[in-house]
Write an enzyme that holds these catalytic residues in place. Structure first.
Site, PDB file in Angstrom:
ATOM      1  N   GLU A 106      19.274   3.115  64.245  1.00  0.00           N
ATOM      2  CA  GLU A 106      18.287   4.160  64.559  1.00  0.00           C
ATOM      3  C   GLU A 106      18.968   5.447  65.042  1.00  0.00           C
ATOM      4  OE1 GLU A 106      15.144   4.405  64.141  1.00  0.00           O
ATOM      5  OE2 GLU A 106      14.200   2.450  64.148  1.00  0.00           O
ATOM      6  N   GLY A 107      20.128   5.754  64.483  1.00  0.00           N
ATOM      7  CA  GLY A 107      20.888   6.927  64.896  1.00  0.00           C
ATOM      8  C   GLY A 107      21.956   6.522  65.889  1.00  0.00           C
TER       9      GLY A 107
END
Length: 831
Positions: free
Chosen positions: A505-506
């Protein structure tokens, strides 16, 4: 009035009146009225006449053009608008979409320099419904009870079939899907509670449940799907007939959908025996959770219409489609193996995969809207799944490590009593407390209907980082118990899986250095977004009028924050009214100071660096740290108030608070010492730290109190453990260790009495059982106390024991002795 006082009084009046008005954020007219009144008074009290007149003239010279709109707008606002337009960094459509996709909650107050704490404290207390609590105590607890993490992570590298069936039958994949579509219709807060509980038992189970309830086909369909799509797919997703995954990440673009190389060409093709208009997809994805078992794949791709079948636009943009697993040309690859946490994850490829336009999420009307759709839904994964996973692991690590440190003894003393171990326990306790509060706060924001873009990145980054720090300290305290894997080990797999949450998620490095402050500085700032939107208006009159309002609101705000930051630094925030009780009032005062300091730093950085600020990632990261810690403390204070200000929690709250403000001052110090324009950094240092940095890390005495809470049954410890599965069943070694704590404490006086008598005797017995026999005969202990010591020995042994195996048990199922090394697994996932 003396000559010297008469000379300095008029300019001093202007400065003090200005500071007073700025501090309280009064209007410019209030400064004129107050200054004028005081100058008149000074005149009659004998102030120097010429100086008084000069000061009055300066006041009018400054105030009149600013107070009269038909003078201010052409003479001041219009030139500044031209300068601002040149200074404003160019924003791409994707950047603008990202900035405008989220909502602003209390984090906006933290950026204001004068937080309205009543807004925070008036937010509803996060609570589950009776139905949600019943599910958490029933099916969710039963899923935990049936989970054997060793069997999942080492033996099968997968959930057993009966666990898959249980998850599907009880609609764990449909936690958030509305009841009208066959789901459970639970809140985002309930989603958080479920993932937190499962994560404390098995990260594989929590990710298996968490992914379908975060960014994926169901979430996107609920927000953007056509009614036909919702009616068909949502019931099937809720009951597990369809297992979803979402394919975004690729080898060359990562999770950056704006650079996505996967494409779809609009064309005619065959679908279910009919010729229809659709898209022919070419894709290459990797790291896709649930891909190996998914039956419905959500795909992000760039959509092109070279033949103009849909209109004149050739490059339609990023779009999202649903592709059934059995679609011709789609290839589900072999599995990835993520750090001994073998949740289902793997690559997906496809060439000339045809799907009709009806498979676009939202239908043809949503073609090209994929980036906006992703930005508006990504916060769910960041707000809930990953922070809740970190919270569950941290809380379980805290309570079980506290019990272990009390039970495990060295040199006749519980290891938790050694100061070095005590330091680690204090860090575990404080960070688990902060992580739990932060993860709940962001989930509650989603449950209230917000789309917390900035808090979601704060929660994702800081919960997973705190989870890593807690897992490290848990491993250190457990020593050999932590590093020997096996059914008894409850710490090792969590340690291995921690980097996964930090990466997905990053990646956290990018989240901290680019996203938190990068989004926050524009989205949360009370005036920047208004200025940007005003400057882009086409109507010249509206552009000038709206920019004028925003600009002078911003200037007043900036002056006020500079005054407030300096005053708070000068007085040590010992003055001023704030909410909270006697114990927390000082906390709110400190937050007021750091909020003003952040606002001053943000405004100065944006003004002087302009578009170059986005490339000053170290500065952005440090300012993001300040905003993050302010938000974390706010979450802790809100929960403390919601729980009725429990006195027993004071050591945990105090440790986490002092740790956070210490980090705030370190971040501000680092930003100022390394500010690109050095003289400005020196000037800001004098404003923000007039007496230097004063915040200290938590003291040893405070750490001792926090650590002691983990090793003693008490209400504070119970609150920290709330929501965990701690049943002492066969599959839950952590629950067993935790259950021993109270019995071990009751047995400690008997143990001390027995060991003291044994040490002062001449008994020759070396075997423990024989020593107990002698103790009963000599009258040191009673028969009942002997049974108590035997039980203590059994509990201690179960706590400290590790597993051992035959060599063949540890070999891979594919291992063949004397065979050449396998090479198939070395193939690139992207190949």
């Amino acid at each position: 009035m003396s000559t010297v006082l008469g000379l300095i009084a008029p300019p001093l009046i202007l400065l003090l009146a200005g500071a007073f008005v700025a501090y309280h954020r009064l209007r410019l007219a209030a400064w004129v009225a107050l200054s004028g009144t005081l100058l008149v008074a000074a005149w009659f009290l004998g102030a120097h006449r010429t100086t008084t007149l000069v000061c009055a003239g300066l006041m009018l010279l400054v105030a009149l053009p600013l107070l009269i709109p038909f003078l201010r707008k052409p003479l001041i606002t219009s030139p500044l608008l031209g300068f601002y337009t040149k200074l404003l960094p160019p924003l791409s459509d994707t950047e603008r979409t990202a900035l405008e996709s989220g909502t602003v909650g209390f984090e906006g107050e933290l950026f204001s320099g004068k937080p309205d704490w009543d807004k925070l404290l008036s937010l509803p207390k996060p609570e589950l419904t009776a139905e949600e609590q019943a599910f958490l105590d029933g099916p969710c607890a039963e899923l935990c009870r049936r989970t054997n993490d060793w069997d999942i992570t080492h033996v099968r590298a997968d959930l057993p079939p009966e666990l898959w069936d249980y998850i599907k039958q009880n609609k764990f994949f449909g936690l958030n899907i509305p009841k009208e579509y066959g789901g459970l219709g639970f809140s985002a807060l309930m989603n958080h509670k479920v993932i937190q509980k499962l994560a404390a038992v098995s990260s594989v189970v929590s990710s298996t449940v968490g992914v379908p309830n975060s960014l994926g086909p169901a979430e996107l369909l609920m927000h953007y799907g056509t009614e036909e799509q919702k009616r068909y797919y949502l019931p099937r997703l809720a009951d597990g007939r369809e297992v979803p995954c979402f394919a975004l990440t690729g080898p060359f673009a990562g999770s950056d959908a704006t650079s996505i190389p996967d494409y779809g060409i609009v064309c005619e093709g065959e679908w279910n025996g009919a010729k229809v208009l659709g898209i022919r997809l070419t894709l290459n994805k990797r790291y896709i959770t649930l891909a190996p078992v998914a039956t419905l794949i959500g795909v992000a791709f760039r959509m092109y219409d070279p033949d103009g079948l849909l209109g004149d636009t050739k490059d339609i943009g990023i779009s999202l489609a649903l592709v059934p697993r059995d679609t011709a040309g789609l290839e589900i690859g072999r599995r990835h193996f993520p750090l001994n946490s073998p949740f289902q994850n793997g690559p997906i490829k496809g060439r000339d995969v045809f799907v009709p336009l009806s498979q676009l999420i939202g239908g043809e009307d949503c073609a090209g809207q994929g980036w906006r759709m992703l930005m508006e839904c990504l916060s769910i994964g960041r707000s809930i799944t990953l922070p809740s996973t970190a919270s569950g692991g941290s809380k379980m690590g805290a309570v079980v490590t506290g019990a272990y440190a009390r039970i495990r003894k060295q040199f006749g003393l519980s290891v938790g009593r050694f100061e070095g171990v005590e330091e680690a326990l204090a860090r575990i306790a404080g960070r688990a407390y902060a992580c739990s509060a932060l993860s709940e706060a962001t989930a509650a924001a989603v449950a209230r209907g917000e789309n917390p873009a900035v808090p979601s990145t704060i929660a994702k980054y800081h919960c997973t980082e705190m989870g890593r720090e807690v897992a490290r300290d848990v491993m250190d305290v457990h020593g050999g118990k932590g590093i020997i894997l096996g059914p008894r080990n409850y710490a090792g797999r969590n340690w291995q899986s921690v980097p996964i949450a930090i990466t997905v998620e990053g990646a956290n490095i990018m989240t901290r250095s680019l996203m938190i402050f990068g989004q926050g500085a524009i989205l949360c700032h009370p005036w920047v977004m208004k200025e940007m939107k005003a400057a882009q208006l086409e109507d010249p009159r509206a552009r000038l009028d709206q920019f004028d309002d925003a600009l002078f609101g911003h200037i007043s705000y900036a002056i006020s924050n500079a005054v407030r930051a300096w005053w708070f630094g000068l007085t040590g925030t010992r003055i001023g009214s704030t909410p909270g009780g006697e114990y927390t009032r000082r906390c709110y005062r400190k937050l007021n100071r750091y909020s003003a300091a952040l606002a001053v730093m943000a405004d100065t950085s944006m003004l002087l660096l302009g578009g170059k600020l986005k490339f000053k990632e170290s500065l952005s990261g440090r300012l993001g740290d300040v905003l993050s810690q302010l938000y974390i403390i706010s979450a802790m204070l809100k929960r403390y108030e919601d729980q009725g200000r429990p006195v027993a929690d004071h050591p945990l709250l105090a440790w986490a608070f002092h740790d956070a403000v210490h980090k705030i001052e370190l971040a501000l110090s680092g930003a100022l010492r390394n500010f690109p324009i050095r003289p400005v950094g020196w000037l800001l240092w004098a404003v923000i730290f007039p007496w230097g940095r004063r915040a200290q890390a938590p003291s040893d005495r405070l750490g001792h109190r926090a650590a002691s809470l983990l090793m003693t049954p008490c209400e504070a410890r119970d609150r920290l453990a709330d929501g965990l599965f701690l049943d002492p069943c066969e599959n839950n070694p952590a629950g067993r260790v935790n259950s021993y704590l109270s019995k071990v404490i009751l047995a400690e006086p008997v143990e001390r009495k027995f060991l003291k008598a044994l040490k002062n005797s001449d008994i020759q017995a070396l075997d423990f059982e024989a020593q107990l026999d002698e103790g009963v005969r000599e009258g040191w202990i009673t028969a009942e106390e002997r049974r108590q010591l035997e039980e203590l020995r059994e509990m201690t042994l179960d706590t400290i024991m590790v597993d051992d195996f035959e060599s063949w048990e540890l070999r891979s199922a594919g291992y063949v002795e004397d065979a050449p090394p396998a090479t198939g697994g070395a193939r690139l996932a992207a190949a």
